[in-house]
Design a protein around this motif. Structure first.
Motif, short mmCIF file in Angstrom:
data_model
loop_
_atom_site.label_atom_id
_atom_site.label_comp_id
_atom_site.label_asym_id
_atom_site.label_seq_id
_atom_site.Cartn_x
_atom_site.Cartn_y
_atom_site.Cartn_z
N PRO A 411 0.84 -1.20 0.00
CA PRO A 411 0.00 0.00 0.00
C PRO A 411 0.87 1.25 0.00
CG PRO A 411 -0.08 -1.13 2.13
CD PRO A 411 0.72 -2.00 1.21
N LEU A 412 0.37 2.35 -0.60
CA LEU A 412 1.13 3.60 -0.63
C LEU A 412 1.28 4.14 0.78
CD1 LEU A 412 -0.22 5.64 -3.67
CD2 LEU A 412 1.91 4.36 -3.47
N ASP A 413 2.45 4.70 1.07
CA ASP A 413 2.67 5.27 2.40
C ASP A 413 2.88 6.78 2.27
OD1 ASP A 413 3.11 5.29 5.18
OD2 ASP A 413 3.87 3.24 5.04
N ASP A 414 3.30 7.41 3.40
CA ASP A 414 3.44 8.87 3.38
C ASP A 414 4.61 9.32 2.52
OD1 ASP A 414 1.27 9.27 4.96
OD2 ASP A 414 2.42 9.12 6.82
N ALA A 415 5.65 8.50 2.45
CA ALA A 415 6.84 8.87 1.66
C ALA A 415 7.28 7.65 0.86
CB ALA A 415 7.96 9.32 2.59
N ALA A 416 8.02 7.91 -0.19
CA ALA A 416 8.51 6.80 -1.02
C ALA A 416 9.64 6.08 -0.28
CB ALA A 416 9.01 7.34 -2.35
N LEU A 417 9.63 4.77 -0.36
CA LEU A 417 10.69 3.97 0.28
C LEU A 417 11.62 3.46 -0.80
CD1 LEU A 417 9.06 1.54 2.86
CD2 LEU A 417 10.99 3.06 3.26
N LEU A 418 12.93 3.66 -0.61
CA LEU A 418 13.89 3.20 -1.62
C LEU A 418 14.80 2.15 -1.01
CD1 LEU A 418 15.01 6.57 -3.23
CD2 LEU A 418 13.35 4.94 -4.07
N ASN A 419 15.21 1.23 -1.84
CA ASN A 419 16.12 0.20 -1.35
C ASN A 419 17.29 0.11 -2.31
OD1 ASN A 419 17.18 -1.88 0.01
ND2 ASN A 419 15.62 -3.40 -0.54
N PRO A 420 18.24 1.08 -2.23
CA PRO A 420 19.32 1.09 -3.23
C PRO A 420 20.25 -0.09 -3.06
CG PRO A 420 19.68 2.77 -1.55
CD PRO A 420 18.38 2.12 -1.23
N PRO A 421 20.93 -0.53 -4.13
CA PRO A 421 21.84 -1.66 -4.02
C PRO A 421 22.98 -1.33 -3.05
CG PRO A 421 21.74 -0.80 -6.29
CD PRO A 421 20.85 0.04 -5.47
N PRO A 422 23.44 -2.32 -2.27
CA PRO A 422 24.49 -2.05 -1.30
C PRO A 422 25.76 -1.52 -1.98
CG PRO A 422 23.80 -4.38 -1.22
CD PRO A 422 23.01 -3.72 -2.30
N GLY A 423 26.39 -0.54 -1.37
CA GLY A 423 27.65 0.00 -1.90
C GLY A 423 27.48 1.04 -2.98
N ALA A 424 26.25 1.23 -3.48
CA ALA A 424 26.05 2.20 -4.58
C ALA A 424 25.99 3.61 -4.03
CB ALA A 424 24.76 1.88 -5.31
#
Ligand SMILES: Cc1cc2nc3c(=O)[nH]c(=O)nc-3n(C[C@H](O)[C@H](O)[C@H](O)COP(=O)(O)OP(=O)(O)OC[C@H]3O[C@@H](n4cnc5c(N)ncnc54)[C@H](O)[C@@H]3O)c2cc1C
Length: 705
Positions: A411-424
C-alpha cells in the motif's frame, strides 16, 4: 429514432475534439480565432502539422510553388484559435465511452467530436510498378521528388485533379518527356461536352497523349498493362482515380454509406451518433450528395463553426446546403488556366491569374492571425491556497489509478521507500519546466527526459522519480485527463530509463508545469564528472542545439511545423543509451546541455577541469530553423543572462551557442582514438552527434574557430 444532443454541460465546460487538419477544420479554427466560444475547450488531433492546400498541389508538382507556399501551419493556427494541438494519428473510436484512440497519445475524451480526415486512394492495381498514389496528399512532393528522374510519365484518373497533374508533369519534366493521361472511361466525366472539348484541345497542344476507355489492369516494373492488353511504358505513374474512405472508420460503429464514408445530416452530424460531426471528403451528405472536392470542405468550415456555436448556446443548428455548381480552375502550369462551371468552360491567362490569387489568398488568411492563450475553462470561483491548493482527491486518485500507482504490491505510504543496491552511491537531482506545448502527453515525456539528464550525465542509473505537477483550474474531468496524459508520458520515459514513478505532489497553478526529483545510483569508480577533462581530449556533443529559440518562436506563433517537429523529437530522444556509449568509449567528463546553453555548460566543465577549449563553430549541429529564427531576431528569455555568464571567457559568442536547451544533449570529453567509434555508435543509436572541439591547456577560456 435518432436521439438529439443533450444540452451542453457548459457549467462544467465542453470539450470539442477535432480530428484531421482538413479544409473544413481549418475554417472552423479560423472562425474560433476571430470569435472564441467561451467555455469550449478545443483540441485538434492531426497526423501532419502543415497540411497542403489541395488547390495548390498541381502547382507544387509543377514546381511553380515551394512546399512552404502551399501549407497551413497548424501550430500557428491552433495558437491563434486558443486550441490545443496533438500531433498524432487517430486509430479508432469508442463512441459509447466518448473516447478517441490514437497511435501514441492516451485515449482522449470528448463531448463533441468532428472528423475531417479526408479520403485515401482507391485500391491500386496488382503488381509492382512505378505507381505513386496522390492521396493522401501528405508528403506528396517529397514522394514525387524521390521518384524522379522520369522520362516517361503517366497519370491515371480523368477528373480535374488528373487533368491538372498531367499539365504539371509536362511543365516539371520538360518538353522531351512522354506524358500519357489514362482517364478510365473519359476525361472530366461530370462536365459537359464544351468543357471536355476545351480540355482535350489544351492537352493535345501540350503533347499529352490521352488514352480513354482502358482501365489499368496491372502495374509492371516499367509499364502499366491496360485492360485491352496494351502496355504503356513509364518510369512514374500518378494514381489519382478518386476518393476512398479511410479503413479505420469501419470499426467505429458510426453509420457509413456503401463506400465507407460517414453519413451526415444537413447539419453535418452523424446519423447514428449525434455528438459526432463529419466534414470534407469523409462526410457523405445524405440530403445533398456531392462529389468529393475541396470546395465543399472549405464551405463546410464556417457552417461547422456556426453549428458548434449554436449547440453550445443551446440553440438548434442551421442546415448547410452545398452549392450545386462549383467553379473549377484547372491550371495548365504555363501561365493559363481553364475555368469550368456547370456546362460552361473558358480558358485564358486571366484564369490562371485568378486561380493563383484565390489559392494564395486562401493560404495567407490562416497565417496572419494573432496568438491567443490556449485556455477555455469555465469561469473560476475563488481558489484556495496552502494545503487547499492541491488538486482534488477524486481527480488525483482517478489519474493515479489509471497510471497503476495505487495498486502496487505494497500500500502507498506517506513517503517513497527506496532500497538502493548495497555499496552504490545515490544521485539526486530536481528540475521543473513550464509547459511549452499544448500536448501534455508530449510535455510529460520531455519534462521527464529533461529531469533524467542530470543523473544520466553523471553516468548514473535512474532509480525513481517524484513528480511535482501544477495544472490550471478546470472542470474535474479535464483535470483528470490532463494529469493522466502528462504523467503517462512521463511514466513511459521513466520506465524506459529503468526508473519508477513513485509519487509526487500536485496543485493548482496559473499554467501547467511539471518537475521531477530524480534519484539514481552509480558505482563509485564509474562516475562521470564535469571536472574530468584533460588537455588533448576531444569534445563531442550528442544533440543539435536550438530548442530554446525554436520554442520561443513557437510561443509567438512564428515557428514553422518543419522546425517544431525535429525539435520535439530531439527533446524526446532518451539520454541513457547515449551516455552509456560515451562511457564505454572512455569518456573523461560529461554534462548535459540545458538552461545555460552550450557555452555556459562548457564553461562549467572548463572551470571544474581547470583547462580551456577550442570549439569549431561550423561543426556544431543546429536544429532546422534555429538559424532562421535567430536571424529574425528571436531569442529565448534566458539568452541575455547566458551571455553575461560567459562574458570574459569567450569573445563574440554566436547567439546559437548561448541558446538554453530543454532536454538537450550531452557534451563529453573523449580520448582522440575513441572519437570515431564513439560517433559511429552514437549515430547508430539515432543521435545526431558531432565532434565539436578540443580541450587545451591553460586558464578556463573558450576560443571559437
Ligand atoms: C492533386 C489534387 C488536386 C486537387 N485539387 C482540387 C481543387 O483544385 N479543388 C477542389 O475542390 N478539390 C481539389 N482536390 C480534392 C481535394 O483534395 C479534397 O476534396 C480535399 O482535400 C478534401 O478536404 P478534406 O477537408 O476532406 O481533407 P484533407 O484536406 O484531405 O485533410 C485531411 C487531413 O486529415 C489528416 N488525417 C487523415 N487521417 C488522419 C488520422 N487518422 N488522424 C489524424 N489526422 C488524419 C490528413 O493528414 C490531412 O491533413 C484535389 C485533389 C487532388 C488529389
Amino acid at each position: 429514432m435518432q436521439k438529439d444532443l443533450d444540452p451542453m454541460p457548459l457549467a462544467e465546460g465542453c470539450e470539442l475534439l477535432l480530428v484531421g487538419g482538413g479544409h473544413a477544420h481549418l475554417g472552423l479554427l479560423r472562425s474560433l480565432a476571430m470569435r472564441p466560444i467561451p467555455g469550449l475547450r478545443v483540441t485538434l488531433v492531426a497526423d501532419e502539422l502543415a497540411p497542403i492546400y489541395s488547390g495548390m498541389v498541381p502547382g507544387l508538382i509543377a514546381g511553380l510553388y515551394a512546399p512552404e507556399d502551399c501549407v497551413v501551419e497548424l501550430p500557428r493556427l491552433t495558437l491563434a484559435a486558443g486550441a490545443r494541438l496533438i500531433h498524432d494519428r487517430v486509430t479508432g473510436l469508442q463512441p459509447t465511452a466518448r473516447r478517441l484512440l490514437c497511435a501514441r497519445h492516451p485515449p482522449l475524451r470528448y463531448d463533441l467530436l468532428s472528423l475531417d480526415v479526408g479520403s485515401v486512394a482507391r485500391p491500386l492495381p496488382p503488381g509492382k510498378g512505378p505507381l505513386l498514389p496522390v492521396r493522401p496528399i501528405r508528403n506528396l512532393e517529397e514522394r514525387f521528388r524521390a521518384a524522379l528522374p522520369a522520362a516517361r510519365a503517366a497519370v491515371i484518373g480523368g477528373g480535374a485533379a488528373g487533368v491538372e497533374l498531367s499539365f504539371s508533369l509536362r511543365h516539371r519534366l520538360g518538353p522531351e518527356a512522354e506524358i500519357t493521361l489514362l482517364p478510365g472511361s473519359r476525361i472530366l466525366p461530370h462536365s459537359g461536352p464544351l468543357a471536355r472539348w476545351i480540355v482535350r484541345r489544351a492537352l493535345a497542344r501540350r503533347r499529352i497523349t490521352v488514352i480513354p476507355g482502358a482501365p489499368v489492369a496491372e502495374a509492371q516494373p516499367d509499364a502499366l498493362l491496360l485492360g485491352d492488353g496494351r502496355r504503356i511504358h513509364c518510369d512514374l505513374a500518378l494514381w489519382t482515380t478518386g476518393a476512398a474512405a479511410p479503413a479505420w472508420l469501419r470499426k467505429t460503429g458510426l453509420t457509413l454509406d456503401s463506400q465507407g464514408f460517414i453519413k451526415v445530416d444537413e447539419t453535418l452530424r452523424s446519423l447514428s451518433h449525434r455528438e459526432v460531426f463529419a466534414a470534407g471528403d469523409v462526410a457523405a451528405m445524405q440530403a445533398h450528395p456531392r462529389e468529393k472536392a475541396g470546395v465543399y470542405a472549405v464551405r463546410q468550415g464556417p457552417a461547422l463553426a456556426d453549428t458548434i456555436r449554436r449547440l453550445v448556446a443551446g440553440e438548434a443548428p442551421r442546415p448547410f446546403r452545398p452549392q450545386r455548381h462549383t467553379l473549377a480552375l484547372i491550371g495548365t502550369a504555363d501561365g493559363e488556366a481553364i475555368a469550368l462551371r456547370g456546362r460552361l468552360a473558358l480558358a485564358g491567362r486571366w484564369a490562371w491569374r485568378w486561380k493563383r490569387h484565390i489559392d494564395r489568398n486562401w493560404v495567407a488568411r490562416f497565417a496572419a492571425l494573432p496568438a491567443m492563450p490556449a485556455t477555455a475553462a469555465a469561469p473560476a470561483p475563488m481558489r484556495c491556497a496552502g494545503g487547499g491548493g492541491k488538486l482534488a482527491a477524486p481527480v488525483l486518485s482517478g489519474a493515479l489509478r489509471r497510471l497503476g500507482l495505487t495498486d502496487g504490491p505494497e500500500p502507498l505510504d506517506d513517503a517513497a521507500l527506496l532500497n538502493p543496491p548495497p555499496g552504490a552511491l545515490l544521485l539526486q537531482s530536481v528540475d521543473q519546466l513550464r509547459a511549452f506545448v499544448t500536448d501534455l502527453h508530449v510535455f510529460g515525456r520531455i519534462a521527464a527526459n529533461h529531469a533524467l539528464g542530470e543523473v544520466h550525465a553523471m553516468g548514473g542509473r535512474p532509480l525513481s522519480a517524484l513528480a511535482l505537477v501544477t495544472l490550471p483550474h478546470a472542470p474535474a474531468a479535464w483535470l483528470e485527463e490532463d494529469l493522466y496524459a502528462m504523467l503517462r508520458g512521463a511514466q513511459e520515459v521513466l520506465e524506459g530509463a529503468g526508473a519508477r514513478l513513485l509519487g509526487g505532489h500536485s496543485g493548482e497553478g496559473a499554467e501547467p508545469t511539471l518537475g521531477f526529483s530524480v534519484t539514481g545510483t552509480a558505482e563509485p569508480g564509474r562516475l562521470l564528472r564535469k571536472g574530468g577533462l584533460r588537455p588533448g581530449d576531444r569534445l563531442v556533443l550528442t544533440k543539435p542545439l536550438g530548442t530554446g529559440v525554436i520554442l520561443a518562436a513557437a510561443m509567438r506563433g512564428e515557428a514553422r511545423a518543419a522546425w517544431l517537429e525535429p525539435a520535439l523529437a530531439a527533446m524526446q530522444q532518451p539520454g541513457g543509451p547515449v551516455v552509456a556509449a560515451l562511457a564505454a568509449q572512455g569518456a573523461t567528463a560529461c554534462t548535459d546541455v540545458t538552461g545555460f546553453g552550450l557555452l555556459g555548460h562548457m564553461a562549467e566543465m572548463l572551470r571544474a577541469s581547470r583547462c580551456s577549449a577550442r570549439l569549431d563553430t561550423a561543426a556544431i549541429p543546429l536544429l532546422p530553423g534555429m538559424q532562421e529564427a535567430l536571424d529574425q531576431g528571436i531569442r529565448s528569455t534566458l539568452h541575455d543572462g547566458n551571455e553575461a555568464t560567459v562574458a570574459g571567457l569567450v569573445e563574440n559568442p554566436p547567439a546559437a551557442l548561448l541558446d538554453p536547451q530543454t532536454a538537450g544533449g550531452f557534451i563529453a570529453g573523449l580520448p582522440e582514438a575513441s572519437v570515431a567509434p564513439c560517433l559511429a555508435e552514437l549515430r547508430r543509436l539515432g543521435a545526431e552527434a558531432a565532434l565539436i572541439g578540443t580541450v587545451t591547456a591553460g586558464l578556463p577560456a573558450i576560443s571559437l574557430t
